[in-house]
Design a protein around this motif. Sequence first.
Motif, PDB file in Angstrom:
ATOM      1  N   PRO A 332      57.971  47.270  35.899  1.00  0.00           N
ATOM      2  CA  PRO A 332      58.105  47.149  37.181  1.00  0.00           C
ATOM      3  C   PRO A 332      58.299  48.392  38.058  1.00  0.00           C
ATOM      4  O   PRO A 332      58.872  49.350  37.452  1.00  0.00           O
ATOM      5  N   LYS A 333      57.682  48.359  39.088  1.00  0.00           N
ATOM      6  CA  LYS A 333      58.141  49.970  40.010  1.00  0.00           C
ATOM      7  C   LYS A 333      58.875  49.524  41.118  1.00  0.00           C
ATOM      8  O   LYS A 333      58.982  48.463  41.734  1.00  0.00           O
ATOM      9  N   GLY A 334      59.985  50.354  41.309  1.00  0.00           N
ATOM     10  CA  GLY A 334      60.857  49.949  42.522  1.00  0.00           C
ATOM     11  C   GLY A 334      60.223  50.803  43.857  1.00  0.00           C
ATOM     12  O   GLY A 334      60.286  51.992  43.861  1.00  0.00           O
ATOM     13  N   THR A 477      53.813  44.428  47.233  1.00  0.00           N
ATOM     14  CA  THR A 477      55.182  44.856  47.258  1.00  0.00           C
ATOM     15  C   THR A 477      54.991  46.064  47.798  1.00  0.00           C
ATOM     16  O   THR A 477      55.725  46.424  48.978  1.00  0.00           O
ATOM     17  N   GLU A 478      54.002  46.793  47.749  1.00  0.00           N
ATOM     18  CA  GLU A 478      53.680  48.244  48.160  1.00  0.00           C
ATOM     19  C   GLU A 478      53.503  48.300  49.505  1.00  0.00           C
ATOM     20  O   GLU A 478      53.675  49.398  50.273  1.00  0.00           O
ATOM     21  N   THR A 479      52.781  47.190  50.034  1.00  0.00           N
ATOM     22  CA  THR A 479      52.023  47.034  51.349  1.00  0.00           C
ATOM     23  C   THR A 479      52.908  46.665  52.520  1.00  0.00           C
ATOM     24  O   THR A 479      52.584  46.605  53.897  1.00  0.00           O
ATOM     25  N   GLY A 577      40.369  40.226  40.445  1.00  0.00           N
ATOM     26  CA  GLY A 577      41.352  40.559  39.238  1.00  0.00           C
ATOM     27  C   GLY A 577      42.080  41.693  39.378  1.00  0.00           C
ATOM     28  O   GLY A 577      41.629  42.493  40.468  1.00  0.00           O
ATOM     29  N   ARG A 578      42.670  42.034  38.238  1.00  0.00           N
ATOM     30  CA  ARG A 578      43.269  43.405  38.513  1.00  0.00           C
ATOM     31  C   ARG A 578      42.530  44.334  37.593  1.00  0.00           C
ATOM     32  O   ARG A 578      41.771  44.037  36.738  1.00  0.00           O
ATOM     33  N   CYS A 579      42.409  45.575  38.159  1.00  0.00           N
ATOM     34  CA  CYS A 579      41.601  46.596  37.387  1.00  0.00           C
ATOM     35  C   CYS A 579      41.673  46.716  36.017  1.00  0.00           C
ATOM     36  O   CYS A 579      41.084  46.665  34.975  1.00  0.00           O
TER      37      CYS A 579
HETATM   38 MG    MG Z   1      51.144  45.442  41.649  1.00  0.00          MG
END
Ligand code: MG
Length: 710
Positions: A332-334, A477-479, A577-579
């Motif tokens: 997970p990225k914070g 989450t990032e956007t 999908g996810r890359c």
């Molecule tokens: Mg992601």
Amino acid sequence: SQSIFAALLTAACVGAFSTTPAPSTSALLSSTSSSSTQLCEAKDHEHAASPVYDAISTNTAFSSYQTRHAESISNPSAFWAKEAHKRLSFFTPPPKSHPTIHGSLEKGDVKFFPGAKLNVCYNAIDRHALARNGKGGNDVAMIWEGDEPTDTKSFTYNEMLEKVSQIANALKNQGVKKGDVVTIYMPMIPELPMTMLACARIGAVHSVVFAGFSADALGARIHASQSQFVVTADIGLRGTKKIPLKDIVNDSLTKFDNENLVDKVMVYERFYDDSNEDEETEDSEAAPYDMKPKDIRMNPLVNKMKPYCVPEVMDAEDELFILYTSGSTGLPKGLVHTTGGYALYAAFTTQTTFNLEKGDIFACVADCGWITGHTYVVYGALLNGGTTFVFESTPMYPDAGRYWDMIQRHKINVFYTAPTAIRSLMRYGDSIPKKYDLSSLKVLGSVGEPINPEAWRWYYENIGNSKCTVVDTYWQTETGGHIVTNIPGVTPMKPGSCTLPMYGIDTVVLDAQTGEVVEGNDVEGVLAIRQPWPGMARTCLGDHKRYMATYLTQYPGYYFTGDTVYRDSDGFIFVTGRCDDVLNVSGHRIGTAEVESALVGHPLVAQAAVVGKPHPIKGQSISAFVMLVEGAEESEDLIKEMKMEVRSGVGPFASPDQIVVSPSLPMTRSGKIMRRVLRKIVAGEADSLGDVSTLADPSIVDVLIEKAAP
Ligand code: MG
Ligand code: ATP
């Protein structure tokens, strides 16, 4: 003709569904055609719903979208400056003569109106309480429903201002200062959003950790953010089940150096009785848990605080919060979100996507532990002066009618949930929602994963009575907020497609290998964004290198979403999908979403996940994991039928070599399938699964290894 206009001139209402879909999305589009003939006849309803992909050529709202979108991306600085002035109250407004946007995606130093001063809590509460000569203070800001359907509370803007101020004063009283990180590990009780807002009020950075995470996961997040303060509750409740949150916090302090790091553990009590206040004290005797020296009983402390706290003056680029991603594709990225841009984007997207109007009751049933809970439970509705609905329990308690019952009782207008919840509730049949009056609804939202057209239609017809707009909101989450979604009454819906970019979002499809922009329609590639937008995360906590490498340097000049998409012949976006999850079978690149959508198209399949398995000739073959509906039995015929669904829906090349019927799938706690775990299992690499701390039920891994390892 494939042209959108030609197709639609001949197509009344749903007729457009009969346009031949391009082969690679046939699975997404081919589900049973709608039985409804009233898709364009929503006028009797108070809020006109979007047409399901109706005659765009005569839809003036759609052309207004196109004009406004084009303007928003040709002059983003002016567009966002205007929105900021319209939607936010500043102590020091952004100067009109300065550009709104500073820095660039290339350099990874994006800022929105730095130097402007504001407070997000003031924007979410005070100004609405003060509105209309103080009469706005009597509007309802928050309705809360607890684990038991009878346990409900509501709070006006005035009451929110007092409660949040008291909590803010309590935090200060315990030594929390501007810039400090406060870890919040709480159940969905009213004090959770209130504590987040209290942090924003005093300029502390909140880091909410979903209260289903283990002590290890919590401990790692406390350590990573060097957080000296933890706010929790003695217990959490979910469908009568008690979760010992305080014990888990105690445990998390034994990890890393947390015992030395953490100064104070502030504990709310789930069953605290305010009416006993006189007898309640702050001493340990009275606490319903084993009090440690660092522990503070929050309820009595908060209650004796002054009911007003001056909001801190914050710079637009000061940190507002830290939040971790779901960990579907890796560790997970914070992510770090900042004050001004995030608040603007939360306010803007909530109002735009859900057509939020005065008096609307807005129910996003996500947990505050995820970005959806941040932007659309806490900040979005309140920044707009709306009423947010906060839900503590689960969709299955006391039975599978809980959501629909809540909509009826509270006359909810906007309801927002995830495809996984819709798919599981569908399994209980149409008769359950039919028992409830759902006529208050105007917009239904979906988020978190691609929604397969079958679930979309069920939601649209059975919950929305074929009158509500279903918004399929794509974001991360990032956007910070929605980046691709349809807009009620403005842009058309297309089941399975998140449709078109939000205003101010300049999406492009890139060739994954060359990084070149893929022009035109009926094309595939990776989804990227060409310009900064206010809600984007500014960095990964303590690791700007990772931020750059994950999002910005892979395709220089673009924000890289990590997701693959198909842009259909009408220019509508389908997330395939996810890359990392893309399948490559004999040179065919196949998105997981298409194959999974075909599989759940079988009436006995409830959920599906597919991954590639190394294959000596084809490069990869497809392994599918499926969960059957209640009562269905596994059989050879059923396996054959499932393969047929894929052959006819996607193509023979995509037919899975292996179909594993499994009691459940590895899902993250936010409801997403962790395909990387399945990929490792089928490749025989189960000994190196990577970080699985965000799995909802780690025990499923062993079951799957047993069933599917080579
Ligand atoms: Mg992601
Ligand atoms: P990690 O980044 O740690 O792997 P995650 O990507 O699952 O975790 P989130 O930020 O919670 O963490 O989820 C964002 C992702 O969810 C998107 O990148 C996309 O793959 C998926 N997603 C969200 N909404 C939609 C939607 N409406 N349609 C399709 N996919 C969606």
